[in-house]
Structures are given as C-alpha cells and as structure tokens.
Scaffold this active site. Sequence first.
Site, PDB file in Angstrom:
ATOM      1  N   ASN A   9       0.877  -1.174   0.000  1.00 11.77           N
ATOM      2  CA  ASN A   9       0.000   0.000   0.000  1.00 11.77           C
ATOM      3  C   ASN A   9       0.912   1.221   0.000  1.00 11.77           C
ATOM      4  O   ASN A   9       1.513   1.539   1.033  1.00 11.77           O
ATOM      5  CB  ASN A   9      -0.886  -0.041   1.255  1.00 11.77           C
ATOM      6  CG  ASN A   9      -1.695   1.229   1.433  1.00 11.77           C
ATOM      7  OD1 ASN A   9      -1.772   2.068   0.544  1.00 11.77           O
ATOM      8  ND2 ASN A   9      -2.314   1.368   2.602  1.00 11.77           N
ATOM      9  N   TRP A  10       1.016   1.866  -1.150  1.00 13.68           N
ATOM     10  CA  TRP A  10       1.943   3.015  -1.260  1.00 13.68           C
ATOM     11  C   TRP A  10       1.374   4.280  -0.634  1.00 13.68           C
ATOM     12  O   TRP A  10       2.080   5.279  -0.542  1.00 13.68           O
ATOM     13  CB  TRP A  10       2.302   3.250  -2.732  1.00 13.68           C
ATOM     14  CG  TRP A  10       3.404   2.343  -3.215  1.00 13.68           C
ATOM     15  CD1 TRP A  10       3.771   1.139  -2.674  1.00 13.68           C
ATOM     16  CD2 TRP A  10       4.295   2.573  -4.318  1.00 13.68           C
ATOM     17  NE1 TRP A  10       4.828   0.616  -3.375  1.00 13.68           N
ATOM     18  CE2 TRP A  10       5.175   1.471  -4.402  1.00 13.68           C
ATOM     19  CE3 TRP A  10       4.423   3.600  -5.263  1.00 13.68           C
ATOM     20  CZ2 TRP A  10       6.174   1.376  -5.362  1.00 13.68           C
ATOM     21  CZ3 TRP A  10       5.417   3.495  -6.233  1.00 13.68           C
ATOM     22  CH2 TRP A  10       6.288   2.395  -6.271  1.00 13.68           C
ATOM     23  N   LYS A  11       0.095   4.259  -0.237  1.00 12.52           N
ATOM     24  CA  LYS A  11      -0.529   5.455   0.359  1.00 12.52           C
ATOM     25  C   LYS A  11      -0.280   6.676  -0.547  1.00 12.52           C
ATOM     26  O   LYS A  11      -0.251   6.525  -1.766  1.00 12.52           O
ATOM     27  CB  LYS A  11      -0.015   5.658   1.790  1.00 12.52           C
ATOM     28  CG  LYS A  11      -0.181   4.368   2.615  1.00 12.52           C
ATOM     29  CD  LYS A  11       0.022   4.545   4.081  1.00 12.52           C
ATOM     30  CE  LYS A  11      -0.167   3.186   4.763  1.00 12.52           C
ATOM     31  NZ  LYS A  11      -0.135   3.276   6.208  1.00 12.52           N
ATOM     32  N   HIS A  92      -9.732   1.357   4.766  1.00 15.12           N
ATOM     33  CA  HIS A  92      -8.470   1.562   5.497  1.00 15.12           C
ATOM     34  C   HIS A  92      -8.708   2.547   6.645  1.00 15.12           C
ATOM     35  O   HIS A  92      -9.446   3.518   6.491  1.00 15.12           O
ATOM     36  CB  HIS A  92      -7.395   2.098   4.543  1.00 15.12           C
ATOM     37  CG  HIS A  92      -6.025   2.031   5.156  1.00 15.12           C
ATOM     38  ND1 HIS A  92      -5.599   2.936   6.097  1.00 15.12           N
ATOM     39  CD2 HIS A  92      -5.010   1.152   4.989  1.00 15.12           C
ATOM     40  CE1 HIS A  92      -4.370   2.611   6.476  1.00 15.12           C
ATOM     41  NE2 HIS A  92      -3.987   1.532   5.821  1.00 15.12           N
ATOM     42  N   GLU A  94      -7.003   4.879   7.734  1.00 15.53           N
ATOM     43  CA  GLU A  94      -6.668   6.275   7.413  1.00 15.53           C
ATOM     44  C   GLU A  94      -7.824   6.947   6.669  1.00 15.53           C
ATOM     45  O   GLU A  94      -8.065   8.149   6.826  1.00 15.53           O
ATOM     46  CB  GLU A  94      -5.352   6.333   6.618  1.00 15.53           C
ATOM     47  CG  GLU A  94      -4.165   5.999   7.531  1.00 15.53           C
ATOM     48  CD  GLU A  94      -2.922   5.499   6.826  1.00 15.53           C
ATOM     49  OE1 GLU A  94      -2.846   5.539   5.587  1.00 15.53           O
ATOM     50  OE2 GLU A  94      -2.015   5.037   7.550  1.00 15.53           O
ATOM     51  N   GLU A 162      -5.770  -4.883  10.410  1.00 23.22           N
ATOM     52  CA  GLU A 162      -4.740  -3.869  10.639  1.00 23.22           C
ATOM     53  C   GLU A 162      -5.045  -3.114  11.926  1.00 23.22           C
ATOM     54  O   GLU A 162      -5.835  -2.154  11.920  1.00 23.22           O
ATOM     55  CB  GLU A 162      -4.716  -2.870   9.481  1.00 23.22           C
ATOM     56  CG  GLU A 162      -4.374  -3.495   8.145  1.00 23.22           C
ATOM     57  CD  GLU A 162      -3.741  -2.478   7.216  1.00 23.22           C
ATOM     58  OE1 GLU A 162      -2.657  -2.759   6.712  1.00 23.22           O
ATOM     59  OE2 GLU A 162      -4.319  -1.396   7.012  1.00 23.22           O
ATOM     60  N   GLY A 168       2.182   2.117  10.771  1.00 26.32           N
ATOM     61  CA  GLY A 168       3.157   3.197  10.643  1.00 26.32           C
ATOM     62  C   GLY A 168       3.830   3.572  11.948  1.00 26.32           C
ATOM     63  O   GLY A 168       4.465   4.623  12.047  1.00 26.32           O
ATOM     64  N   SER A 200       3.090  -2.291  10.339  1.00 25.12           N
ATOM     65  CA  SER A 200       4.534  -2.353  10.614  1.00 25.12           C
ATOM     66  C   SER A 200       5.171  -3.693  10.249  1.00 25.12           C
ATOM     67  O   SER A 200       6.110  -4.147  10.907  1.00 25.12           O
ATOM     68  CB  SER A 200       4.818  -1.991  12.081  1.00 25.12           C
ATOM     69  OG  SER A 200       4.404  -0.663  12.332  1.00 25.12           O
ATOM     70  N   GLY A 221       2.656  -1.225   4.269  1.00 29.21           N
ATOM     71  CA  GLY A 221       2.745   0.174   3.869  1.00 29.21           C
ATOM     72  C   GLY A 221       4.179   0.574   3.586  1.00 29.21           C
ATOM     73  O   GLY A 221       4.714   0.343   2.507  1.00 29.21           O
ATOM     74  N   GLY A 222       4.830   1.162   4.574  1.00 29.35           N
ATOM     75  CA  GLY A 222       6.175   1.726   4.412  1.00 29.35           C
ATOM     76  C   GLY A 222       7.170   0.788   3.741  1.00 29.35           C
ATOM     77  O   GLY A 222       7.938   1.215   2.867  1.00 29.35           O
TER      78      GLY A 222
HETATM   79  P1  PGA Z   1       2.654   0.184   7.596  1.00 32.53           P
HETATM   80  O1  PGA Z   1       1.189   0.422   6.973  1.00 32.53           O
HETATM   81  O2  PGA Z   1       3.156  -1.139   7.047  1.00 32.53           O
HETATM   82  O3  PGA Z   1       3.467   1.341   7.142  1.00 32.53           O
HETATM   83  O4  PGA Z   1       2.478   0.117   9.091  1.00 32.53           O
HETATM   84  C1  PGA Z   1       0.294  -0.638   6.768  1.00 32.53           C
HETATM   85  C2  PGA Z   1      -0.990  -0.140   6.169  1.00 32.53           C
HETATM   86  O5  PGA Z   1      -1.484   0.920   6.572  1.00 32.53           O
HETATM   87  O6  PGA Z   1      -1.560  -0.791   5.262  1.00 32.53           O
END
Ligand code: PGA
Length: 240
Positions: A9-11, A92, A94, A162, A168, A200, A221-222
């Site tokens: 997930n590149w956000k 998600h 976010e 999640e 994050g 994470s 994500g990251g």
């Molecule tokens: P993260 O994000 O791996 O950076 O914690 C995961 C996500 O929000 O899908």
Amino acid sequence: MPQKYAAGNWKMNGLVSDLTEVLEIDKGVAGLSCKTIICLPATLIYAADGDPRQHVEIGGQCCHSAPSGAHTGDVSAEMLFEAGATYVIVGHSERRADHGETDSDVRAQVGAAWRAGLVAILCIGETLEQREAGETLSVLMGQLDGSLPEGVTPEALIVAYEPVWAIGTGKVATPEQVAEVHDALREKLGPEISLLYGGSVKAANAAELFALTNVDGALVGGASLKAADFVPIVKALSDS
Ligand code: PGA
C-alpha cells in the site's frame, strides 16, 4: 487453502519515476508461490499498466460507491478498473479517520468494487483504546457485519486485519495477538477467504507472522515502497 497475498500500500507516495520500483519488485518475485499486489496512488495506475510487468498486479487504495457523478476529487471503481487495477483497498483506517468513512460507506464501496470487477481488500482494525478496553474482537466483528454485503466469495474479497495502533508506528502486533484475531476471523469467514495482517510488517518480523496458521499474507505500507524492503517479505510469504 486460501490464496496467499503480499500486498503493498503506497498510500500518498510515489511519482511516475518511482514506478521503476514496481518493475524491480516484479523481477524479484518471479517464480514465487504467492500473489503480489501493489496498491498505487490513482495517478500512477494507468502509467503502471503500460509497463512490462509479469507478476505484480495493481490495486487502488479507495473508491467512491457511485460509478460516476458530482463527487469532486473522488475516483470510482470503474475508473480504477479501466486504468488497470484489479484490486482496491476499502475501509483503510486512514480513510475512516481522515474522511469519516463509516462501515456503511465501506459496505457500499465493497459493492462498487464488485460491480466494477475489482477484488476488494477490506481493512478492519481496533484502536489502542478499544484493545485496552477488551473490545478488540467485538469491534472487528462489528466492522465485518457492518461493511460486508451479501454474496462474499474468496475470489472477490480479501480481509486485512490492521490494528490502528500498529500502522506506521513500528509497533507490530505480537504473534499471539495476531493469532487470536485471525483464528476468530477464520471461524467467522470460513476456510477460503484470505486473511492478511497489516501494521509495521517488515522483513525482520514477516516470517513469524506468516508461520501462523490463519495468516495468509500481509498488507504492507512503508516497507512496500522499495523493492529491497518488499521482495524479502514476499519471499518469506512464499517460503511459509
Ligand atoms: P505500515 O502500513 O506497514 O506502514 O504500518 C500498513 C498499512 O497501513 O496498510
């Protein structure tokens, strides 16, 4: 057996010049036994679709529930599909936090994804306060009940657990915490729906998460932004 997925997930990260990383990931995952998905910002999907990928599939990160209309700034599932996506993340945390998306909004978005021919990657997760109050499972089951339309099939739905406090933050849930939730999700959703963990995930913690019986992959994500970080996670999944 549920399908195994490593989903990135590149956000809100990435310009066209960063699509070289997708091609590097594509090379790195050749021959592995799981599916690899990268959910890109909407602006990059069409460009990525024109690149010579062989293994990595492309997803979007959210969609409006309507196919078109007066919704400034939104993107429909049909638009994502036409640009080259085959998956879309919905619900998600976010989006729930930044845009006030509710379970019933998410349910309509899952329906929109299916209408357009996309696989929905439905995210659910509890906050730290909810976990500390002992409400984790009831919150998650409530999110599933509120956001899943009728007609769920393993071909059209992936569920990602999640924990909001693990996204994050570098604070990954323990294998015991993940196992408790994933076992309960398996019980509720049946033997075939793929269940991903997200929050994470890194190469250093991936193998112990993937060793859990009801973890079928990860939403990352990251650590999905660079092939050097993401490919080892996909390999750990393939080896699990
Ligand atoms: P993260 O994000 O791996 O950076 O914690 C995961 C996500 O929000 O899908």
